[in-house]
Design a protein around this motif. Structure first.
Motif, PDB file in Angstrom:
ATOM      1  N   GLN A 289       0.828  -1.195   0.000  1.00 14.25           N
ATOM      2  CA  GLN A 289       0.000   0.000   0.000  1.00 14.25           C
ATOM      3  C   GLN A 289       0.874   1.262   0.000  1.00 14.25           C
ATOM      4  OE1 GLN A 289      -2.441   0.553   3.450  1.00 14.25           O
ATOM      5  NE2 GLN A 289      -3.602   2.252   2.574  1.00 14.25           N
ATOM      6  N   GLY A 290       0.528   2.213  -0.846  1.00  9.11           N
ATOM      7  CA  GLY A 290       1.316   3.436  -0.963  1.00  9.11           C
ATOM      8  C   GLY A 290       2.365   3.397  -2.053  1.00  9.11           C
ATOM      9  N   THR A 291       2.442   2.293  -2.799  1.00  7.58           N
ATOM     10  CA  THR A 291       3.420   2.184  -3.882  1.00  7.58           C
ATOM     11  C   THR A 291       3.228   3.315  -4.895  1.00  7.58           C
ATOM     12  OG1 THR A 291       3.632  -0.212  -3.649  1.00  7.58           O
ATOM     13  CG2 THR A 291       4.191   0.726  -5.795  1.00  7.58           C
ATOM     14  N   LEU A 292       4.351   3.849  -5.379  1.00 13.11           N
ATOM     15  CA  LEU A 292       4.350   4.895  -6.406  1.00 13.11           C
ATOM     16  C   LEU A 292       5.082   4.402  -7.638  1.00 13.11           C
ATOM     17  CD1 LEU A 292       5.134   8.247  -4.552  1.00 13.11           C
ATOM     18  CD2 LEU A 292       3.093   7.760  -5.886  1.00 13.11           C
ATOM     19  N   GLY A 293       4.665   4.878  -8.812  1.00 12.57           N
ATOM     20  CA  GLY A 293       5.382   4.499 -10.022  1.00 12.57           C
ATOM     21  C   GLY A 293       4.822   5.190 -11.246  1.00 12.57           C
ATOM     22  N   PHE A 294       5.565   5.077 -12.344  1.00 12.88           N
ATOM     23  CA  PHE A 294       5.164   5.659 -13.616  1.00 12.88           C
ATOM     24  C   PHE A 294       4.411   4.610 -14.428  1.00 12.88           C
ATOM     25  CE2 PHE A 294       8.425   8.601 -12.410  1.00 12.88           C
ATOM     26  CZ  PHE A 294       8.047   9.801 -12.979  1.00 12.88           C
ATOM     27  N   SER A 295       3.374   5.055 -15.096  1.00 12.57           N
ATOM     28  CA  SER A 295       2.605   4.167 -15.970  1.00 12.57           C
ATOM     29  C   SER A 295       2.217   4.930 -17.224  1.00 12.57           C
ATOM     30  CB  SER A 295       1.351   3.659 -15.252  1.00 12.57           C
ATOM     31  OG  SER A 295       0.579   2.855 -16.122  1.00 12.57           O
ATOM     32  N   PHE A 296       1.992   4.173 -18.293  1.00 13.66           N
ATOM     33  CA  PHE A 296       1.544   4.796 -19.521  1.00 13.66           C
ATOM     34  C   PHE A 296       0.111   5.303 -19.348  1.00 13.66           C
ATOM     35  CE2 PHE A 296       4.334   1.262 -21.098  1.00 13.66           C
ATOM     36  CZ  PHE A 296       5.439   2.062 -21.258  1.00 13.66           C
ATOM     37  N   PRO A 297      -0.256   6.364 -20.024  1.00 12.77           N
ATOM     38  CA  PRO A 297      -1.643   6.840 -19.937  1.00 12.77           C
ATOM     39  C   PRO A 297      -2.618   5.765 -20.399  1.00 12.77           C
ATOM     40  CG  PRO A 297      -0.232   8.482 -20.968  1.00 12.77           C
ATOM     41  CD  PRO A 297       0.588   7.236 -20.855  1.00 12.77           C
ATOM     42  N   GLY A 298      -3.726   5.628 -19.704  1.00 13.98           N
ATOM     43  CA  GLY A 298      -4.710   4.606 -20.033  1.00 13.98           C
ATOM     44  C   GLY A 298      -5.881   5.172 -20.818  1.00 13.98           C
ATOM     45  N   VAL A 299      -6.429   4.347 -21.707  1.00 13.42           N
ATOM     46  CA  VAL A 299      -7.606   4.721 -22.488  1.00 13.42           C
ATOM     47  C   VAL A 299      -8.559   3.533 -22.524  1.00 13.42           C
ATOM     48  CG1 VAL A 299      -6.300   6.315 -23.951  1.00 13.42           C
ATOM     49  CG2 VAL A 299      -6.615   3.952 -24.682  1.00 13.42           C
ATOM     50  N   TYR A 300      -9.770   3.795 -22.910  1.00 15.50           N
ATOM     51  CA  TYR A 300     -10.745   2.727 -23.142  1.00 15.50           C
ATOM     52  C   TYR A 300     -10.867   2.532 -24.648  1.00 15.50           C
ATOM     53  CZ  TYR A 300     -15.119   0.175 -23.464  1.00 15.50           C
ATOM     54  OH  TYR A 300     -16.070  -0.773 -23.761  1.00 15.50           O
ATOM     55  N   ILE A 301     -10.566   1.318 -25.117  1.00 14.46           N
ATOM     56  CA  ILE A 301     -10.614   1.011 -26.543  1.00 14.46           C
ATOM     57  C   ILE A 301     -11.976   0.387 -26.848  1.00 14.46           C
ATOM     58  CG2 ILE A 301      -9.550  -0.284 -28.424  1.00 14.46           C
ATOM     59  CD1 ILE A 301      -6.944  -0.243 -26.915  1.00 14.46           C
ATOM     60  N   PRO A 302     -12.817   1.056 -27.602  1.00 17.02           N
ATOM     61  CA  PRO A 302     -14.148   0.517 -27.929  1.00 17.02           C
ATOM     62  C   PRO A 302     -14.029  -0.818 -28.664  1.00 17.02           C
ATOM     63  CG  PRO A 302     -14.005   2.844 -28.518  1.00 17.02           C
ATOM     64  CD  PRO A 302     -12.628   2.401 -28.185  1.00 17.02           C
ATOM     65  N   GLY A 303     -14.835  -1.780 -28.236  1.00 19.71           N
ATOM     66  CA  GLY A 303     -14.886  -3.072 -28.905  1.00 19.71           C
ATOM     67  C   GLY A 303     -13.867  -4.068 -28.408  1.00 19.71           C
ATOM     68  N   LEU A 304     -12.862  -3.617 -27.663  1.00 15.80           N
ATOM     69  CA  LEU A 304     -11.823  -4.554 -27.221  1.00 15.80           C
ATOM     70  C   LEU A 304     -12.372  -5.550 -26.208  1.00 15.80           C
ATOM     71  CD1 LEU A 304      -8.892  -5.509 -27.172  1.00 15.80           C
ATOM     72  CD2 LEU A 304      -8.405  -3.760 -25.454  1.00 15.80           C
ATOM     73  N   ARG A 305     -13.185  -5.088 -25.286  1.00 21.47           N
ATOM     74  CA  ARG A 305     -13.715  -5.997 -24.267  1.00 21.47           C
ATOM     75  C   ARG A 305     -14.553  -7.099 -24.917  1.00 21.47           C
ATOM     76  NH1 ARG A 305     -14.919  -6.646 -18.952  1.00 21.47           N
ATOM     77  NH2 ARG A 305     -16.952  -7.582 -18.468  1.00 21.47           N
ATOM     78  N   GLU A 306     -15.405  -6.729 -25.819  1.00 23.96           N
ATOM     79  CA  GLU A 306     -16.231  -7.724 -26.492  1.00 23.96           C
ATOM     80  C   GLU A 306     -15.371  -8.732 -27.249  1.00 23.96           C
ATOM     81  OE1 GLU A 306     -16.646  -4.505 -26.582  1.00 23.96           O
ATOM     82  OE2 GLU A 306     -18.487  -4.279 -25.403  1.00 23.96           O
ATOM     83  N   PHE A 307     -14.296  -8.217 -27.870  1.00 21.98           N
ATOM     84  CA  PHE A 307     -13.407  -9.113 -28.615  1.00 21.98           C
ATOM     85  C   PHE A 307     -12.720 -10.100 -27.676  1.00 21.98           C
ATOM     86  CE2 PHE A 307      -9.128 -10.027 -30.218  1.00 21.98           C
ATOM     87  CZ  PHE A 307      -9.427 -10.561 -31.468  1.00 21.98           C
ATOM     88  N   LEU A 308     -12.269  -9.619 -26.530  1.00 18.38           N
ATOM     89  CA  LEU A 308     -11.566 -10.492 -25.591  1.00 18.38           C
ATOM     90  C   LEU A 308     -12.498 -11.521 -24.971  1.00 18.38           C
ATOM     91  CD1 LEU A 308      -9.269  -7.906 -23.743  1.00 18.38           C
ATOM     92  CD2 LEU A 308      -8.661  -9.448 -25.603  1.00 18.38           C
ATOM     93  N   LEU A 309     -13.748 -11.147 -24.769  1.00 22.68           N
ATOM     94  CA  LEU A 309     -14.685 -12.082 -24.143  1.00 22.68           C
ATOM     95  C   LEU A 309     -15.131 -13.186 -25.095  1.00 22.68           C
ATOM     96  CD1 LEU A 309     -16.933  -9.638 -22.061  1.00 22.68           C
ATOM     97  CD2 LEU A 309     -14.977 -11.017 -21.302  1.00 22.68           C
TER      98      LEU A 309
END
Length: 875
Positions: free
Chosen positions: A288-308
């Motif tokens: 808990q409290g971990t810090l770090g750099f991450s790439f910006p996140g986005v929601y890709i339309p249709g990806l969830r349906e494809f993965l499911l």
């Protein structure tokens, strides 16, 4: 991490003793790369394409082989789809690789990788999703179908090399076609030793220090994990930066959690900062409290349906799907198939693929008599002693699963994979539509021209520039790098007690430097749920006026506080070094401020200066008195002997020698610096020239056969004056040239400021050789005088002046020979004092040895001052 947080530790991963130098960890497989090599390079490194699927040589000893051959039946698991253009991809679907122990006496066997990573499988499927989305888009690459060939790197360098060497490298000199959609190691954490070194260097520059540096082996033992846990638990450093992946850190974190270790502020690399695997309740107190750099996140339309839509199948190319299914639902798959409906070759390849995993995977092959043949297999690992998993029903639903595979509210690495595929597609589109880069045909267009060589694709890929559906502008710089964009993530507990990844800042490399990092510190929750920055100290801070001194054998964070040296200051708390005061400044008593230095020179008010001035004036007075005596008794034989005119000129030169010493006393100025050495050199040369003439006259006078000798006529008064002029002129010319070309100038010398605290004001000589040439010429004349006077020391004369000149020259040479080492070794103003002393000593030597005996006869023994008594008859 704040003012007090200067003790930091590092954890990194180890790539194995046989790793290729300069290659990053395959965990960089979070990047999707599209690279090209020269055809001959590909053939050299991977063998001809036609040989990749040959059976090769089976069961042949190494002694029977005359050359290396491609291993048969060694193809790795892969997802494939044919197309007009094939895009390759490498992803770390597994993160554990068994140690290979090749005997080199038989063909090496493929050993399957372990530790299935559903998040990495999502990256792999995102690439397929992007390819299929592009193929459905009529506006992008019309008439061209993209295919793919995706393999598992197993998060291991050797597997990556076997799989697709040309698609994974950071070496732009060897692989100039490598581009990426994730920022380079200059902006993100690299998982190799080079990233550690770069980060450590920057961290030290900011005043931090490293308490220890641990390396996680590729396949760590329990003993190694325990040793690392001991170091983390016992160290006073409470800020730990971990360069690794979640799979590589899992065993270490399990051990630390079992020991109930808390209070460590973790700084995560991009590879695990958003890893759901590590957010399990058992890690809450630890992470808990971990810090770090991450790439910006986005929601890709249709990806969830494809993965499911992923479903297990007993077909080639679905091996990873089956592994995901068994991993997610904790069951085992059993398939029954009719070989009459399966191509015989495909059936054998399916059997072979799973047969290669028999040692580690629960694989069952059964053959039944009759028309149908049934084969059962399970793609999941079995643990010895663990209960057998239930059989998968096939009705399981991925939409009810909540893990890193189905968590798609904001995808980060998947988004970079998505952008990489689109960048390749846009480059291909530009190539097919517009022709070669820089080609004049680009202006008129070349639609439909698909015969362009693949080498041109690199140029278009470097120049790709488009805005995707998320409003982000995708392009590369000259090095093939994108603009670095990061979110700063903080691990915080929500109201339900679950760890959430909260954005507390950002980094944007496209804005000015002072605006690149944005951090909301009030929003950060530190380790243990604290709101204040945690401390990480081994020693108390050093107060101003002191510096840190490392303790031998202990980390850099552990130090003693030592006072700053003279001439250095420290006006900040906990300084690692004392700052040296600027030139002409010195430290105060507290060593916290620099004050102006005090000028030091041979002053007329110094005791030494008063003594030297007194001696110089005494010499002038004595010379004046002797001159007066000689002028008053100028008609007597002792004065007229050896040309009285030269005697008076000698007295004048001696008076100048005494007076020139006064130019060395006092604060140097432009005119005194130029006058002192020139006056000294010319005065002494004039003096020695007179002595040289007097010596020659004595020698010629007593070697003549009688009155009116030819020798004396040839060296009369006119010739004597000419010789004096000729011997003095070189010194005058030397001094004139020296002063015009490189004149001495006043200079404040801080060399002795450390020992005396004062700045010596002296005359700096741009051409030191000038002084030594002047001194050398004086030495030459003195040596010649000494030699001639020594030859005439026994001439039959009641008052032999040659003896007096000999004695005076001995004193003169002794003084100046001792002057050189004393002048070089004397510090500061004592250098000037030594030169003045040499001038006065040699001048007094000449005055006393040559003229005082004559004055004694003139004043005290006048009966000897007659011509008869001046000549002694030879025996």
């Amino acid at each position: 991490m704040g003012e007090g947080d200067d003790a930091v530790a590092f954890i990194e991963t180890f790539q194995g003793v046989a790793e290729v130098s300069g290659w990053p960890s395959p965990r960089s497989g979070s990047e999707l790369s599209f690279g090209t090599r020269a055809p001959e390079e590909e053939e050299h490194m991977m063998g001809p394409q036609s040989d990749l699927r040959t059976d090769g040589v089976r069961d042949v000893g190494v002694s029977l082989l005359s050359e290396c051959v491609i291993l048969g039946n060694s193809e790795l698991l892969a997802l494939r789809s044919e197309g007009d253009v094939i895009i390759g991809g490498l992803f770390p679907v597994h993160y554990l690789v068994p140690n290979s122990q090749n005997t080199y006496n038989s063909k090496p066997q493929n050993r399957p990788c372990n530790g299935f990573d559903d998040r990495a499988f999502r990256w792999m499927m995102t690439m397929i999703f992007a390819v299929e989305e592009i193929n459905r888009n009529p506006a992008l690459l019309p008439g061209v179908t993209l295919g793919y060939h995706i393999m598992d790197s197993c998060d291991h360098i050797h597997t990556s090399l076997r799989a697709l060497l040309s698609l994974l490298t950071h070496n732009k000199h060897t692989y100039p076609s490598f581009l990426r959609t994730v920022p380079s190691d200059l902006f993100q954490d690299d998982y190799s030793r080079y990233g550690i070194q770069a980060f450590s260097h920057q961290f030290r520059q900011l005043g931090g220090c490293l308490a220890y540096h641990l390396t996680i082996p590729q396949s760590p033992t329990f003993v190694e994990i325990g040793a690392m846990a001991d170091t983390l638990q016992s160290s006073k450093a409470k800020v730990v930066v971990a360069f690794a992946t979640e799979g590589q850190l899992l065993e270490l974190f399990l051990e630390l959690a079992a020991r109930n270790v808390t209070g460590i502020q973790w700084v995560a690399s991009e590879a695990w900062v958003t890893a759901n695997m590590l957010t399990a309740p058992q890690f809450h107190l630890l992470l808990q409290g971990t810090l770090g750099f991450s790439f910006p996140g986005v929601y890709i339309p249709g990806l969830r349906e494809f993965l499911l839509k992923v479903r297990p199948k007993a077909e080639l190319g679905f091996e990873f799907h089956n592994m995901l299914w068994e991993e997610v639902f904790n069951c085992r798959l059993e398939f029954t198939a009719d070989p009459s409906n399966i191509n015989a070759n495909d059936f054998e390849r399916v059997i072979e693929q799973y047969d290669q995993h028999e040692s580690k995977l629960n694989t069952h092959l059964k053959t039944y008599e009759g028309e149908k043949r049934t084969f059962l297999f399970s793609a999941h690992e079995n643990t010895i002693g663990a209960p057998e998993r239930p059989v998968c029903t096939g009705s399981e639903d991925l939409s009810n699963v909540h893990n890193s595979y189905t968590e798609l509210s904001k995808v980060r690495i998947s988004y970079n994979v998505y952008k990489a595929v689109y960048a390749i597609a846009h480059a291909l589109h530009d190539l097919l539509e517009c022709g070669s880069v820089g080609d004049s045909t680009a202006e008129v267009g070349c639609k439909g021209n698909s015969s362009k060589p693949k080498e041109q694709l690199l140029g278009y890929l470097k120049m790709v520039n488009f805005t995707n559906q998320f409003g982000e502008k995708v392009h590369f710089d000259d090095n093939g790098e994108p603009v670095p964009l990061y979110d700063i993530i903080n691990w915080q507990k929500d109201s339900k007690g679950k760890i959430k990844f909260v954005k507390v800042g950002s980094y944007d490399g496209s804005v000015p430097v002072d605006q690149q990092l944005q951090l909301n510190q009030r929003k950060i929750v530190w380790t243990g749920g604290l709101s204040q920055v945690p401390g990480s100290l081994c020693s108390d801070p050093c107060s101003p006026g002191s510096r840190q001194a490392r303790r031998k054998g202990e980390p850099q964070c552990c130090f003693d506080c030592l006072p700053c040296a003279e001439g250095e200051i420290s006006n900040q708390t906990d300084s690692t070094e004392c700052a040296k005061c600027p030139e002409y400044y010195w430290s105060d008593k507290r060593k916290v401020e620099c004050v102006a230095g005090v000028d030091d020179f041979l002053s007329v008010y110094d005791t030494m200066g008063v003594i030297l001035i007194t001696l110089a004036l005494l010499g002038v007075v004595m010379t004046s008195i002797i001159t007066t005596v000689f002028h008053h008794f100028r008609a007597t034989p002792i004065v007229r002997a050896n040309n009285s005119e030269i005697s008076f000129l000698l007295l004048v030169s001696l008076k100048l020698c005494f007076l020139c010493s006064l130019a060395f006393i006092g604060k140097p100025s432009t005119w005194t610096c130029r006058l002192r050495q020139a006056a000294f050199g010319v005065s002494f040369v004039l003096c020695l020239s007179c002595l040289l003439v007097k010596t020659i006259v004595v020698l010629l006078a007593f070697r003549s056969t009688g009155p009116g000798s030819g020798a004396m006529k040839l060296f009369g008064p006119a010739q004597q004056r000419t010789l004096i002029l000729c011997t003095t002129a070189p010194q005058v010319c030397l001094c004139a040239g020296w002063l015009s070309a490189a004149p001495p100038y006043p200079f404040r010398n801080p060399t002795y400021q450390a020992s005396t605290g004062k700045i010596v004001v002296e005359c700096r000589e741009p051409w030191p050789a000038g002084f030594y040439l002047v001194l050398g010429y004086i030495g030459l004349l003195a040596s010649l005088c000494l030699l001639l006077a020594f030859l005439g020391r026994k001439l039959p004369d009641t008052f032999n002046e040659a003896k007096l000149i000999t004695f005076s020259m001995i004193i003169f040479c002794a003084v100046w020979l001792s002057f050189i080492p004393a002048h070089v070794s004397s510090p500061g103003k004592f250098t000037v004092a030594v030169e003045i002393f040499a001038i006065l000593a040699s001048s007094f030597g000449l005055l006393l040895c040559i003229f005082v005996p004559k004055c004694f006869i003139i004043l005290a023994q006048p009966e000897k001052n007659i011509k008869k008594r001046m000549i002694k008859s030879p025996r």
